[in-house]
Design a protein around this motif. Structure first.
Motif, PDB file in Angstrom:
ATOM      1  N   ARG A  25      44.884  29.761  31.865  1.00  0.00           N
ATOM      2  CA  ARG A  25      44.726  30.664  33.024  1.00  0.00           C
ATOM      3  C   ARG A  25      45.295  32.004  32.601  1.00  0.00           C
ATOM      4  O   ARG A  25      46.458  32.082  32.162  1.00  0.00           O
ATOM      5  CB  ARG A  25      45.451  30.104  34.235  1.00  0.00           C
ATOM      6  N   ILE A  26      44.492  33.071  32.738  1.00  0.00           N
ATOM      7  CA  ILE A  26      44.812  34.341  32.074  1.00  0.00           C
ATOM      8  C   ILE A  26      44.565  35.515  33.021  1.00  0.00           C
ATOM      9  O   ILE A  26      43.539  35.564  33.713  1.00  0.00           O
ATOM     10  CB  ILE A  26      43.922  34.526  30.823  1.00  0.00           C
ATOM     11  N   LEU A  27      45.496  36.462  33.013  1.00  0.00           N
ATOM     12  CA  LEU A  27      45.239  37.776  33.598  1.00  0.00           C
ATOM     13  C   LEU A  27      44.706  38.657  32.477  1.00  0.00           C
ATOM     14  O   LEU A  27      45.415  38.963  31.524  1.00  0.00           O
ATOM     15  CB  LEU A  27      46.527  38.386  34.171  1.00  0.00           C
ATOM     16  N   ILE A  28      43.439  39.061  32.564  1.00  0.00           N
ATOM     17  CA  ILE A  28      42.822  39.876  31.523  1.00  0.00           C
ATOM     18  C   ILE A  28      43.386  41.297  31.610  1.00  0.00           C
ATOM     19  O   ILE A  28      43.304  41.956  32.647  1.00  0.00           O
ATOM     20  CB  ILE A  28      41.293  39.924  31.693  1.00  0.00           C
ATOM     21  N   THR A  29      43.964  41.780  30.508  1.00  0.00           N
ATOM     22  CA  THR A  29      44.541  43.125  30.498  1.00  0.00           C
ATOM     23  C   THR A  29      43.930  44.036  29.445  1.00  0.00           C
ATOM     24  O   THR A  29      44.102  45.248  29.506  1.00  0.00           O
ATOM     25  CB  THR A  29      46.067  43.074  30.252  1.00  0.00           C
ATOM     26  N   VAL A  30      43.235  43.462  28.461  1.00  0.00           N
ATOM     27  CA  VAL A  30      42.702  44.234  27.341  1.00  0.00           C
ATOM     28  C   VAL A  30      41.254  43.838  27.081  1.00  0.00           C
ATOM     29  O   VAL A  30      40.929  42.653  27.023  1.00  0.00           O
ATOM     30  CB  VAL A  30      43.532  43.991  26.057  1.00  0.00           C
ATOM     31  N   LYS A  31      40.412  44.847  26.933  1.00  0.00           N
ATOM     32  CA  LYS A  31      39.047  44.659  26.455  1.00  0.00           C
ATOM     33  C   LYS A  31      38.847  45.734  25.398  1.00  0.00           C
ATOM     34  O   LYS A  31      38.697  46.912  25.696  1.00  0.00           O
ATOM     35  CB  LYS A  31      38.047  44.812  27.602  1.00  0.00           C
ATOM     36  N   ALA A  32      38.894  45.318  24.128  1.00  0.00           N
ATOM     37  CA  ALA A  32      38.829  46.283  23.034  1.00  0.00           C
ATOM     38  C   ALA A  32      37.382  46.683  22.757  1.00  0.00           C
ATOM     39  O   ALA A  32      36.434  46.015  23.164  1.00  0.00           O
ATOM     40  CB  ALA A  32      39.467  45.700  21.783  1.00  0.00           C
ATOM     41  N   PHE A  77      33.093  39.519  34.092  1.00  0.00           N
ATOM     42  CA  PHE A  77      34.546  39.577  34.260  1.00  0.00           C
ATOM     43  C   PHE A  77      35.095  40.876  33.682  1.00  0.00           C
ATOM     44  O   PHE A  77      34.581  41.412  32.694  1.00  0.00           O
ATOM     45  CB  PHE A  77      35.223  38.337  33.665  1.00  0.00           C
ATOM     46  N   THR A  78      36.129  41.416  34.308  1.00  0.00           N
ATOM     47  CA  THR A  78      36.664  42.732  33.978  1.00  0.00           C
ATOM     48  C   THR A  78      38.166  42.664  33.788  1.00  0.00           C
ATOM     49  O   THR A  78      38.803  41.632  34.048  1.00  0.00           O
ATOM     50  CB  THR A  78      36.352  43.744  35.095  1.00  0.00           C
ATOM     51  N   LYS A  79      38.733  43.779  33.357  1.00  0.00           N
ATOM     52  CA  LYS A  79      40.180  43.864  33.228  1.00  0.00           C
ATOM     53  C   LYS A  79      40.849  43.639  34.577  1.00  0.00           C
ATOM     54  O   LYS A  79      40.379  44.082  35.603  1.00  0.00           O
ATOM     55  CB  LYS A  79      40.592  45.228  32.671  1.00  0.00           C
ATOM     56  N   TYR A  80      41.954  42.918  34.530  1.00  0.00           N
ATOM     57  CA  TYR A  80      42.776  42.545  35.676  1.00  0.00           C
ATOM     58  C   TYR A  80      42.126  41.501  36.569  1.00  0.00           C
ATOM     59  O   TYR A  80      42.597  41.236  37.665  1.00  0.00           O
ATOM     60  CB  TYR A  80      43.247  43.778  36.464  1.00  0.00           C
ATOM     61  N   ASP A  81      41.048  40.859  36.065  1.00  0.00           N
ATOM     62  CA  ASP A  81      40.591  39.606  36.659  1.00  0.00           C
ATOM     63  C   ASP A  81      41.526  38.485  36.212  1.00  0.00           C
ATOM     64  O   ASP A  81      42.082  38.522  35.110  1.00  0.00           O
ATOM     65  CB  ASP A  81      39.177  39.263  36.198  1.00  0.00           C
ATOM     66  N   ILE A  82      41.698  37.488  37.063  1.00  0.00           N
ATOM     67  CA  ILE A  82      42.381  36.256  36.696  1.00  0.00           C
ATOM     68  C   ILE A  82      41.307  35.219  36.430  1.00  0.00           C
ATOM     69  O   ILE A  82      40.467  34.945  37.289  1.00  0.00           O
ATOM     70  CB  ILE A  82      43.337  35.788  37.801  1.00  0.00           C
ATOM     71  N   VAL A  83      41.292  34.683  35.206  1.00  0.00           N
ATOM     72  CA  VAL A  83      40.250  33.743  34.798  1.00  0.00           C
ATOM     73  C   VAL A  83      40.888  32.476  34.245  1.00  0.00           C
ATOM     74  O   VAL A  83      42.062  32.470  33.855  1.00  0.00           O
ATOM     75  CB  VAL A  83      39.314  34.363  33.734  1.00  0.00           C
ATOM     76  N   MET A 102      32.988  30.359  26.282  1.00  0.00           N
ATOM     77  CA  MET A 102      32.698  31.258  27.390  1.00  0.00           C
ATOM     78  C   MET A 102      31.875  30.600  28.502  1.00  0.00           C
ATOM     79  O   MET A 102      31.899  31.040  29.648  1.00  0.00           O
ATOM     80  CB  MET A 102      32.006  32.510  26.874  1.00  0.00           C
ATOM     81  N   ALA A 103      31.163  29.525  28.175  1.00  0.00           N
ATOM     82  CA  ALA A 103      30.387  28.825  29.202  1.00  0.00           C
ATOM     83  C   ALA A 103      31.288  28.160  30.234  1.00  0.00           C
ATOM     84  O   ALA A 103      30.834  27.829  31.344  1.00  0.00           O
ATOM     85  CB  ALA A 103      29.477  27.788  28.550  1.00  0.00           C
ATOM     86  N   THR A 104      32.579  27.985  29.898  1.00  0.00           N
ATOM     87  CA  THR A 104      33.506  27.325  30.825  1.00  0.00           C
ATOM     88  C   THR A 104      34.343  28.319  31.624  1.00  0.00           C
ATOM     89  O   THR A 104      35.175  27.907  32.434  1.00  0.00           O
ATOM     90  CB  THR A 104      34.464  26.391  30.058  1.00  0.00           C
ATOM     91  N   LEU A 105      34.160  29.619  31.374  1.00  0.00           N
ATOM     92  CA  LEU A 105      35.009  30.619  32.031  1.00  0.00           C
ATOM     93  C   LEU A 105      34.717  30.715  33.519  1.00  0.00           C
ATOM     94  O   LEU A 105      33.548  30.782  33.935  1.00  0.00           O
ATOM     95  CB  LEU A 105      34.824  31.989  31.374  1.00  0.00           C
ATOM     96  N   GLN A 106      35.769  30.730  34.316  1.00  0.00           N
ATOM     97  CA  GLN A 106      35.663  30.904  35.762  1.00  0.00           C
ATOM     98  C   GLN A 106      36.578  32.044  36.197  1.00  0.00           C
ATOM     99  O   GLN A 106      37.738  32.111  35.781  1.00  0.00           O
ATOM    100  CB  GLN A 106      36.049  29.629  36.495  1.00  0.00           C
ATOM    101  N   VAL A 107      36.052  32.955  37.007  1.00  0.00           N
ATOM    102  CA  VAL A 107      36.850  34.049  37.554  1.00  0.00           C
ATOM    103  C   VAL A 107      37.465  33.586  38.873  1.00  0.00           C
ATOM    104  O   VAL A 107      36.748  33.225  39.803  1.00  0.00           O
ATOM    105  CB  VAL A 107      35.990  35.304  37.777  1.00  0.00           C
ATOM    106  N   PRO A 112      44.618  43.755  42.267  1.00  0.00           N
ATOM    107  CA  PRO A 112      44.352  45.168  42.579  1.00  0.00           C
ATOM    108  C   PRO A 112      45.449  46.080  42.037  1.00  0.00           C
ATOM    109  O   PRO A 112      46.561  45.630  41.741  1.00  0.00           O
ATOM    110  CB  PRO A 112      44.330  45.184  44.109  1.00  0.00           C
ATOM    111  N   PRO A 113      45.151  47.377  41.885  1.00  0.00           N
ATOM    112  CA  PRO A 113      46.168  48.332  41.425  1.00  0.00           C
ATOM    113  C   PRO A 113      47.107  48.664  42.567  1.00  0.00           C
ATOM    114  O   PRO A 113      46.761  48.483  43.733  1.00  0.00           O
ATOM    115  CB  PRO A 113      45.334  49.548  41.019  1.00  0.00           C
ATOM    116  N   TRP A 114      48.277  49.328  42.139  1.00  0.00           N
ATOM    117  CA  TRP A 114      48.907  49.116  40.840  1.00  0.00           C
ATOM    118  C   TRP A 114      50.190  48.336  41.054  1.00  0.00           C
ATOM    119  O   TRP A 114      50.778  47.814  40.144  1.00  0.00           O
ATOM    120  CB  TRP A 114      49.220  50.456  40.145  1.00  0.00           C
TER     121      TRP A 114
END
Length: 276
Positions: A25-32, A77-83, A102-107, A112-114
């Motif tokens: 379970r991850i809070l997405i913070t980086v998309k390079a 899915f975008t930055k600051y989504d919890i997946v 990635m087929a198993t990813l669920q958002v 929300p900011p900040w």
């Protein structure tokens, strides 16, 4: 290495390579920004904060991901989504690296900011880039991801991107040619990955009393996306717009700035800025 977070969960900085699959379970913070890949055409490194029941448990890197070829259910899915997503440990030295299915990813939701983001992340902010880099230089298994608050941001510069190297271009060409030959890939986007117009760098000083400054390249997806938006502008106009956004606005004196940093698998002592 473990420490206590503000929320009570234990923050884990692993010391051995994980074994076997896991669902994280991850809070997405980086998309390079995307880079050429022989197997995937282009790949993106996504990173974030591992979440426990009530707070952060450490860092995770998800790689490789090709956003253009994701299943429709996961591509948004975008930055600051919890997946949440099923993963396998990646075949490399960096202990935070996992290969996602990635087929198993669920958002699950979006943070929300900040204020809520800062409350969650504050307990895992570092202040010494020097220490992180020194540890990684000595051991490829040392921590490879961090969020570091600069003591002082000294400058921002752009230089022309030289274009893909011959090796990188060969990876792109091989993948596009493969798609052209594959009759089952009609729906795939076959447009070759273009190099951005500029490379960008922040110069800054961390809180380590011995710091002699850091100058690190910017690998943020949004940095490259802005350049594509400005493609029809002159170099001077694009330069001014990028500087305004990434230096004058984001790094304004009234903002509490921190840099997401990550290193390279082949050069663990080299850290780049993955997001701000």
């Amino acid at each position: 290495m473990t420490t206590e977070s503000l929320f009570g969960d234990t923050i884990e900085y692993p010391t051995v390579k994980p074994v076997g699959p896991a669902r994280h379970r991850i809070l997405i913070t980086v998309k390079a920004a995307p880079n050429p890949s022989v197997s995937h055409g282009e790949t993106v490194c996504v990173a974030g904060v591992l979440l426990g029941d009530v707070g952060p448990r450490g860092w995770i890197r998800l790689y490789p991901i090709n956003f253009r070829h994701l299943p429709a259910a996961t591509e948004a899915f975008t930055k600051y989504d919890i997946v949440s997503v099923d993963c396998q440990p990646a075949g490399e030295a960096r202990l935070e690296s996992w290969k996602p299915n990635m087929a198993t990813l669920q958002v699950e939701g979006h943070l929300p900011p900040w204020k809520r983001r800062q409350q969650l992340l504050e307990s895992i902010i570092d202040d010494s880039m020097c220490s992180i880099r020194k540890l990684a230089s000595a051991d490829a298994k040392a921590r490879s991801l961090a969020l570091v608050r600069p003591k002082e941001i000294l400058g921002f510069r752009l230089e022309p991107h030289p274009g893909w190297s011959s090796g990188e271009q060969a990876k792109i060409d091989a993948y596009v040619n493969q798609l052209e030959l594959d009759v089952f890939e009609e729906a795939q986007d076959k447009t070759p990955l273009e190099a951005p117009r500029f490379k960008g760098f922040y110069k800054w000083r961390c809180a380590d009393p011995t710091c002699t400054t850091h100058e690190q390249s910017i690998m943020d997806w949004e940095f490259v996306a802005l350049q594509r938006h400005l493609w029809s502008r002159s170099d001077a106009e694009a330069h001014a717009a990028i500087r305004k956004r990434f230096f004058e606005e984001i790094c304004a004196a009234e903002n509490d700035v921190a840099f997401y940093v990550g290193n390279q698998a082949k050069r663990p002592q080299t850290f780049s800025i993955l997001g701000v």
